[in-house]
Design a protein around this motif. Structure first.
Motif: not given
Length: 172
Positions: A89-94, A100-116
């Motif tokens: 609620r308080s962070h603009p990017a969230l 924005v996809p992030f990758g590649p990542t190792p098997e069993g992991t996941y990451a992404f970005r949120r950007v403003t």
């Protein structure tokens, strides 16, 4: 329902099944994830008083995994959930950022970005029982994570994650 305190599915004996789908096709119903909310450690988990019996059985861990036990515990899943909601609620990017996809990542992991404009975070998750390292991250600091002791830590372009750890990193 119950995810915020770590409730897990409860095996339901066929003779106690309530879901019509489960009665028609055993093993297909929704009852295991529809058990009574575990409000406290009382015999019926605070879902109902002792004069009534819940229509589905309680989780065997309801004396420990319940809202009352976690309400004030700084490292509980309920506290983490509340903190994550407040952060979103308080962070603009969230709250409003583009995915924005992030990758590649190792098997069993996941990451992404949120950007403003002027604000960015990376969300990194290790969904395995082994440590993992993400490379290609942007330096920043941990806003919140599943391990409270990492909050505020600086991270670089490589992010080490413990087993089953998640981090929200504010990029510099």
């Amino acid at each position: 329902y119950g995810d915020e305190i770590g409730m897990t599915n409860v095996p339901i004996p066929h003779d106690r099944a309530q879901d019509p789908w489960e009665r028609r096709e055993p093993g297909k119903g929704r009852d295991p994830q529809r058990t009574p909310m575990q409000w406290d450690g009382s015999p019926n988990a605070g879902f109902t008083d002792g004069r009534a019996t819940p229509w589905l059985p309680l989780g065997p861990d309801h004396d420990r995994v319940n809202a009352a036990a976690q309400a004030d515990a700084p490292d509980s899943l309920l506290t983490l959930t509340r903190r994550l909601i407040a952060l979103r609620r308080s962070h603009p990017a969230l709250a409003h950022g583009d995915f924005v996809p992030f990758g590649p990542t190792p098997e069993g992991t996941y990451a992404f970005r949120r950007v403003t404009p002027g604000s960015a975070v990376t969300v990194a998750l290790n969904l395995t029982d082994a440590p993992a390292r993400l490379t290609g991250a942007r330096p920043g600091r941990v806003l919140i994570g599943t391990r409270v002791e990492r909050d505020g830590d600086a991270v670089g372009t490589e992010v080490d994650l413990a087993p089953n750890e998640a981090l929200v990193v504010e990029e510099r």
